[in-house]
Design a protein around this motif. Sequence first.
Motif, PDB file in Angstrom:
ATOM      1  N   UNK A 438       0.741  -7.383  10.086  1.00  0.00           N
ATOM      2  CA  UNK A 438      -0.023  -6.567  11.034  1.00  0.00           C
ATOM      3  C   UNK A 438      -1.408  -7.178  11.258  1.00  0.00           C
ATOM      4  N   UNK A 439      -1.948  -7.024  12.462  1.00  0.00           N
ATOM      5  CA  UNK A 439      -3.317  -7.440  12.764  1.00  0.00           C
ATOM      6  C   UNK A 439      -4.283  -6.809  11.757  1.00  0.00           C
ATOM      7  N   UNK A 440      -5.218  -7.629  11.262  1.00  0.00           N
ATOM      8  CA  UNK A 440      -6.122  -7.165  10.218  1.00  0.00           C
ATOM      9  C   UNK A 440      -6.877  -5.900  10.594  1.00  0.00           C
ATOM     10  N   UNK A 441      -7.329  -5.815  11.825  1.00  0.00           N
ATOM     11  CA  UNK A 441      -8.131  -4.654  12.211  1.00  0.00           C
ATOM     12  C   UNK A 441      -7.290  -3.382  12.253  1.00  0.00           C
ATOM     13  N   UNK A 442      -6.009  -3.515  12.579  1.00  0.00           N
ATOM     14  CA  UNK A 442      -5.128  -2.348  12.556  1.00  0.00           C
ATOM     15  C   UNK A 442      -4.833  -1.909  11.128  1.00  0.00           C
ATOM     16  N   UNK A 443      -4.732  -2.870  10.218  1.00  0.00           N
ATOM     17  CA  UNK A 443      -4.378  -2.571   8.836  1.00  0.00           C
ATOM     18  C   UNK A 443      -5.390  -1.649   8.176  1.00  0.00           C
ATOM     19  N   UNK A 444      -6.638  -1.700   8.586  1.00  0.00           N
ATOM     20  CA  UNK A 444      -7.668  -0.861   7.986  1.00  0.00           C
ATOM     21  C   UNK A 444      -7.471   0.619   8.272  1.00  0.00           C
ATOM     22  N   UNK A 445      -6.653   0.940   9.276  1.00  0.00           N
ATOM     23  CA  UNK A 445      -6.398   2.331   9.653  1.00  0.00           C
ATOM     24  C   UNK A 445      -5.162   2.825   8.918  1.00  0.00           C
ATOM     25  N   UNK A 446      -5.284   3.837   8.045  1.00  0.00           N
ATOM     26  CA  UNK A 446      -4.107   4.329   7.309  1.00  0.00           C
ATOM     27  C   UNK A 446      -2.960   4.739   8.220  1.00  0.00           C
ATOM     28  N   UNK A 447      -3.261   5.116   9.458  1.00  0.00           N
ATOM     29  CA  UNK A 447      -2.197   5.555  10.379  1.00  0.00           C
ATOM     30  C   UNK A 447      -1.303   4.403  10.807  1.00  0.00           C
ATOM     31  N   UNK A 448      -1.764   3.164  10.630  1.00  0.00           N
ATOM     32  CA  UNK A 448      -0.956   2.003  11.000  1.00  0.00           C
ATOM     33  C   UNK A 448       0.023   1.606   9.898  1.00  0.00           C
ATOM     34  N   UNK A 449      -0.065   2.257   8.756  1.00  0.00           N
ATOM     35  CA  UNK A 449       0.781   1.893   7.627  1.00  0.00           C
ATOM     36  C   UNK A 449       2.151   2.555   7.733  1.00  0.00           C
ATOM     37  N   UNK A 450       3.174   1.953   7.147  1.00  0.00           N
ATOM     38  CA  UNK A 450       4.495   2.597   7.114  1.00  0.00           C
ATOM     39  C   UNK A 450       4.496   3.793   6.172  1.00  0.00           C
ATOM     40  N   UNK A 451       5.480   4.631   6.307  1.00  0.00           N
ATOM     41  CA  UNK A 451       5.599   5.788   5.430  1.00  0.00           C
ATOM     42  C   UNK A 451       5.959   5.315   4.015  1.00  0.00           C
ATOM     43  N   UNK A 452       5.166   5.746   3.047  1.00  0.00           N
ATOM     44  CA  UNK A 452       5.421   5.446   1.639  1.00  0.00           C
ATOM     45  C   UNK A 452       5.321   6.749   0.851  1.00  0.00           C
ATOM     46  N   UNK A 453       6.293   7.643   1.039  1.00  0.00           N
ATOM     47  CA  UNK A 453       6.208   8.972   0.430  1.00  0.00           C
ATOM     48  C   UNK A 453       6.579   8.957  -1.044  1.00  0.00           C
ATOM     49  N   UNK A 454       6.507  10.126  -1.660  1.00  0.00           N
ATOM     50  CA  UNK A 454       6.949  10.274  -3.043  1.00  0.00           C
ATOM     51  C   UNK A 454       8.413   9.856  -3.141  1.00  0.00           C
ATOM     52  N   UNK A 455       8.732   9.044  -4.134  1.00  0.00           N
ATOM     53  CA  UNK A 455      10.072   8.489  -4.259  1.00  0.00           C
ATOM     54  C   UNK A 455      10.170   7.042  -3.850  1.00  0.00           C
ATOM     55  N   UNK A 456       9.075   6.502  -3.283  1.00  0.00           N
ATOM     56  CA  UNK A 456       9.021   5.086  -2.930  1.00  0.00           C
ATOM     57  C   UNK A 456       9.177   4.219  -4.181  1.00  0.00           C
ATOM     58  N   UNK A 457       9.883   3.108  -4.042  1.00  0.00           N
ATOM     59  CA  UNK A 457       9.957   2.111  -5.110  1.00  0.00           C
ATOM     60  C   UNK A 457       9.419   0.787  -4.605  1.00  0.00           C
ATOM     61  N   UNK A 458       8.371   0.293  -5.286  1.00  0.00           N
ATOM     62  CA  UNK A 458       7.816  -1.039  -5.036  1.00  0.00           C
ATOM     63  C   UNK A 458       7.633  -1.704  -6.393  1.00  0.00           C
ATOM     64  N   UNK A 459       8.486  -2.631  -6.719  1.00  0.00           N
ATOM     65  CA  UNK A 459       8.429  -3.296  -8.024  1.00  0.00           C
ATOM     66  C   UNK A 459       8.442  -2.264  -9.151  1.00  0.00           C
ATOM     67  N   UNK A 460       9.401  -1.353  -9.083  1.00  0.00           N
ATOM     68  CA  UNK A 460       9.489  -0.306 -10.090  1.00  0.00           C
ATOM     69  C   UNK A 460      10.047  -0.762 -11.423  1.00  0.00           C
ATOM     70  N   UNK A 461      10.559  -1.996 -11.486  1.00  0.00           N
ATOM     71  CA  UNK A 461      11.074  -2.547 -12.738  1.00  0.00           C
ATOM     72  C   UNK A 461       9.910  -3.111 -13.528  1.00  0.00           C
ATOM     73  N   UNK A 462       9.144  -2.223 -14.126  1.00  0.00           N
ATOM     74  CA  UNK A 462       7.898  -2.630 -14.762  1.00  0.00           C
ATOM     75  C   UNK A 462       8.013  -2.731 -16.261  1.00  0.00           C
ATOM     76  N   UNK A 463       6.864  -2.620 -16.918  1.00  0.00           N
ATOM     77  CA  UNK A 463       6.808  -2.697 -18.368  1.00  0.00           C
ATOM     78  C   UNK A 463       5.828  -3.744 -18.835  1.00  0.00           C
ATOM     79  N   UNK A 464       6.212  -4.479 -19.853  1.00  0.00           N
ATOM     80  CA  UNK A 464       5.339  -5.478 -20.449  1.00  0.00           C
ATOM     81  C   UNK A 464       6.078  -6.807 -20.504  1.00  0.00           C
ATOM     82  N   UNK A 465       5.464  -7.841 -19.942  1.00  0.00           N
ATOM     83  CA  UNK A 465       6.022  -9.181 -20.057  1.00  0.00           C
ATOM     84  C   UNK A 465       5.351  -9.877 -21.248  1.00  0.00           C
ATOM     85  N   UNK A 466       6.159 -10.518 -22.077  1.00  0.00           N
ATOM     86  CA  UNK A 466       5.687 -11.159 -23.302  1.00  0.00           C
ATOM     87  C   UNK A 466       6.117 -12.619 -23.241  1.00  0.00           C
TER      88      UNK A 466
END
Length: 635
Positions: A438-466
């Motif tokens: 997305x154009x940088x100036x649009x990105x600053x507006x939260x309304x330009x963002x996609x829906x990321x509601x409760x239940x979203x998964x983004x790299x949910x396979x977390x924890x501790x890397x050793x």
Amino acid sequence: MSPLRAHGAKALALLLVGASFLIARSPGPEASELRDLASRYSFTPLQISAPPGLPTREIRDVHPAYEGIRSWISGVGGAIALTDLESDGLTNDLCYVDTRLDVAIVAPAPTGEERYEAFALDPGDLPYDDTMAPMGCQPVDANADGRMDLLVYHWGRSPILYMSNGDAPAPDAFEPIELLPDGHETWFSNAVVTADIDGDGNLDLLVGNYFPDDAAVLDTSGGGRPTMQHSMSRAANGGANRLLLGTGDSEGPLYTDTSDVLEGWASDGWTLALGAADLTGNMLPEIHVSNDFGPDVLLRNDSTPGSPAFTALEGRRTIDTPRSKVFGTDSFKGMGIDFGDIDGDGELDMAVSNITEEFALHESNFIWVNTGETEAIPDGRAPFRDRSDELGLARSGWGWDIRIADLDNSGHSEVVQAVGFVAGDSNRWPEIQELALVNDELMADPRAWPELPHGTDLSGDGGLRFFAREGGEGAFAEIGDHVGVGRSTVSRGIALADTDGNGILDLALANQWDAPLLYANESPDPGTSISLNLLRPAEHGTTPAIGASVRVTDPNGRTYVAQVDGGNGHSGKSGTEILVGLGRISPDTELTVDLLWRDVEGTVHEETTTMVPGRYDVVLTDGTAITENTGGGRS
């Protein structure tokens, strides 16, 4: 030109790129090799106590403009610190933030007796409401009286200092006061580090802020000016970072604001982590500012007492250096920072977390290895080269806190990293990939963002890397699942300390939307160690000598270096005791120990002494180091 010829060149190019990728990805170690490597380590997860009866939640309430991206906005706040609140010589007290409870909590480390009940820090009569939330806890002796205070930093307000009265840890043992003399301001802070930045003998504070002050992120009634970053790689519209110099005046304001000396990316980036370490030997700490969505900055410290001053160091691009990996102008997502000697050459290196998710924001962690070019820093150059690829540390996931530490006292460093962002049941990476275009100036507006509601998964396979390697040679291998840590929930802060005085480091982990854990280090056959608790005299005993440095040399000429940590990283704060693993040496081996420190008047001192492995309290005075052997140490 025929269609076959027209597209043949493109197909050949793609084939060559794919082949290069496969060649560059060296095969990982066999399963049997991983098990053999992991056999040196063992960690047991222990539950950390919490006050009973606190209400819980699963996601933040946010400004209406951020409602569609609540999961993203709710992605930070898990934090943990290890400290000594009872002055008993053990780093066995915790101050942590569990985002489900939305308060800062003090609790005993679960590696020993439960000496007191966990309790929440109460802001009392200070202004505090639902537009504010704690983001972390920084132990600091703010008035240098020998009693450890607790600074809690927030979204929605400037930090609160909880001043200790010296009683046993309990709610009434800490008095909340404003950090700022004129009352609170609206800040959105995600990092704090303490250091004597101007060299006057007083401890200073650097606060890293994220959203701009008027973003009103948690104000559900609206108002303010809701804002997101205006770029995924060059965002300079974040909240202004603050530099507060300690006054040394326990009767007046404890700090004075000198933030106007911070410029450019050191001031206005979206800061997620901070680090301070002396890289030149002059006892003035250099500052690393780790910025999300923009270049990280390493500031050479040019300060004099009362007059902080800095110069941003720059790297050089060579023929094999991608533009995104040029020191000081990178385009990655700085999420965590730590200093340590990763290659065992007696020089401090740096590890910086980034987002390294395959088929997503596929960047690279940075392992900035010190080149030893002593003339570089005075000349304005950064004497570091990224070796993350060859060391096997470039990829790990969505990174946060990262630590370089010897966790089996072998004399060689391991690397641990908290990873993961949002755990849910709906993968939203395609939308984020589109957002990145997305154009940088649009990105600053939260309304330009996609829906990321409760239940979203983004790299949910977390924890501790050793990550570990055999004998300090070759590439590191990730063995978390084999040593008792591994994949769990998404994580944030890492704090290290020897919580029970047995001469080996334990590991505390803050999780996001889940309970924190302390991983007790039960590695089966650790090496010998020397633990140094470097202290300065104070009214009520002693106080940690933040920034003091030590160089330990064994009879074979192997040198180990470390400095007293003042809170380096994202949301984890390690203990201030220095623990050096020495490998398989005899417990009565004589070691040469070089000490360098600044006293309460700002004068620099150095001393060389001889010690054997064990645990020591070392009181650094105005010219002499007074050492008390407190026993312990692994052998």
